[in-house]
Design a protein around this motif. Structure first.
Motif, mmCIF file in Angstrom:
data_model
loop_
_atom_site.group_PDB
_atom_site.id
_atom_site.type_symbol
_atom_site.label_atom_id
_atom_site.label_comp_id
_atom_site.label_asym_id
_atom_site.label_seq_id
_atom_site.Cartn_x
_atom_site.Cartn_y
_atom_site.Cartn_z
ATOM 1 N N SER A 96 0.708 -1.055 0.211
ATOM 2 C CA SER A 96 0.133 0.080 -0.010
ATOM 3 C C SER A 96 0.957 1.244 0.131
ATOM 4 O O SER A 96 2.003 1.368 0.798
ATOM 5 C CB SER A 96 -0.808 0.067 1.215
ATOM 6 N N ARG A 157 -3.839 0.869 -2.857
ATOM 7 C CA ARG A 157 -3.906 -0.428 -1.904
ATOM 8 C C ARG A 157 -3.931 -1.553 -2.498
ATOM 9 O O ARG A 157 -3.378 -2.415 -2.549
ATOM 10 C CB ARG A 157 -4.881 0.055 -0.929
ATOM 11 N N GLU A 158 -5.153 -1.590 -3.684
ATOM 12 C CA GLU A 158 -5.445 -2.489 -4.288
ATOM 13 C C GLU A 158 -4.366 -3.131 -5.330
ATOM 14 O O GLU A 158 -3.878 -2.335 -6.080
ATOM 15 C CB GLU A 158 -6.831 -2.366 -5.059
ATOM 16 N N HIS A 159 -4.474 -4.527 -5.349
ATOM 17 C CA HIS A 159 -3.178 -5.113 -6.303
ATOM 18 C C HIS A 159 -3.596 -4.860 -7.829
ATOM 19 O O HIS A 159 -2.737 -4.668 -8.639
ATOM 20 C CB HIS A 159 -3.123 -6.710 -6.141
ATOM 21 N N ASP A 161 -5.020 -2.058 -8.880
ATOM 22 C CA ASP A 161 -5.250 -0.397 -9.306
ATOM 23 C C ASP A 161 -4.550 -0.130 -10.419
ATOM 24 O O ASP A 161 -3.337 -0.503 -10.560
ATOM 25 C CB ASP A 161 -4.859 0.192 -7.795
#
Length: 224
Positions: A96, A157-159, A161
């Protein structure tokens, strides 16, 4: 002896009437032209006045000054980030990433930050901004008063993204990062996109800079 000529009063009356009509037509034409010119001048003056008013209310965001106080920003999961004036924060925890840019509004209108877009590189100087719809909405509006300071915050944060591309490599190498901020006034007008770059210095701290402002309403003399 030559007899006197007869006066054709009907002809004279017709000519007089025609002359009067011509004079009236000329006067009417001149009046209409003057009225049209006055209307155009009034419309132009009104447009100039409206433009001047809008320019006087437009927010313009730049990095805060080194003499400005630090900003302490809280993210949704409870993470706290403190940044000195004139600097920026780019922090990593696991996979993140957290970003904070302290801002100063050098315009005369309240700035409301609405959305942002991130690039893990520095684009060419002629690279245009993306469409407003392609920017990511802020979870909450962020306000920067006229002549005062505030901040922008964002996180990846998201993989999956879409903003993550190249971020890990750029962060580790200390490459220049780019953030485009979309903001306007409190009524949603005066929309502007300002491009900020984040540069990591030798001591590991990040410093922000602004390189371009794009007003989305009106004519931009530089184009997109």
């Amino acid at each position: 002896m030559t007899p006197p000529l007869a006066v054709d009063w009907s002809t004279i009356a017709s000519l007089a009437t025609a002359g009067g009509t011509l004079v009236l037509a000329i006067a009417t034409f001149s009046s209409v032209r003057f009225g049209q010119r006055s209307t155009r001048l009034a419309e132009r003056s009104t447009a100039i006045a409206e433009r001047a008013l809008l320019l006087g209310l437009r927010p313009v965001l730049v990095p805060s000054r080194v003499t400005d106080p630090p900003e302490t920003v809280r993210f949704g999961e409870g993470r706290m980030v403190t940044v000195d004036g004139g600097m920026a924060a780019v922090e990593r925890e696991g996979e993140s990433y957290y970003f904070v840019i302290p801002l100063r509004n050098v315009g005369n209108g309240l700035a409301v930050l609405q959305a942002w877009r991130f690039l893990a590189r520095r684009p060419d100087i002629d690279t245009p901004h993306a469409e407003p719809a392609d920017h990511r909405r802020q979870t909450r509006d962020l306000y920067v008063p006229a002549g005062d300071v505030g901040f922008w915050q964002g996180a990846i944060r998201e993989h999956d993204d879409p903003f993550r591309g190249g971020l890990r490599e750029a962060f580790l190498a200390g490459e220049v990062l780019t953030v485009d901020l979309l903001y306007g006034d409190h009524e949603g007008g005066q929309l502007t996109i300002s491009r900020f770059i984040l540069t990591r210095e030798q001591d590991g701290h990040w410093r922000p800079g602004v390189v371009r402002h794009w007003p989305l309403e009106g004519v931009d003399p530089r184009g997109r």
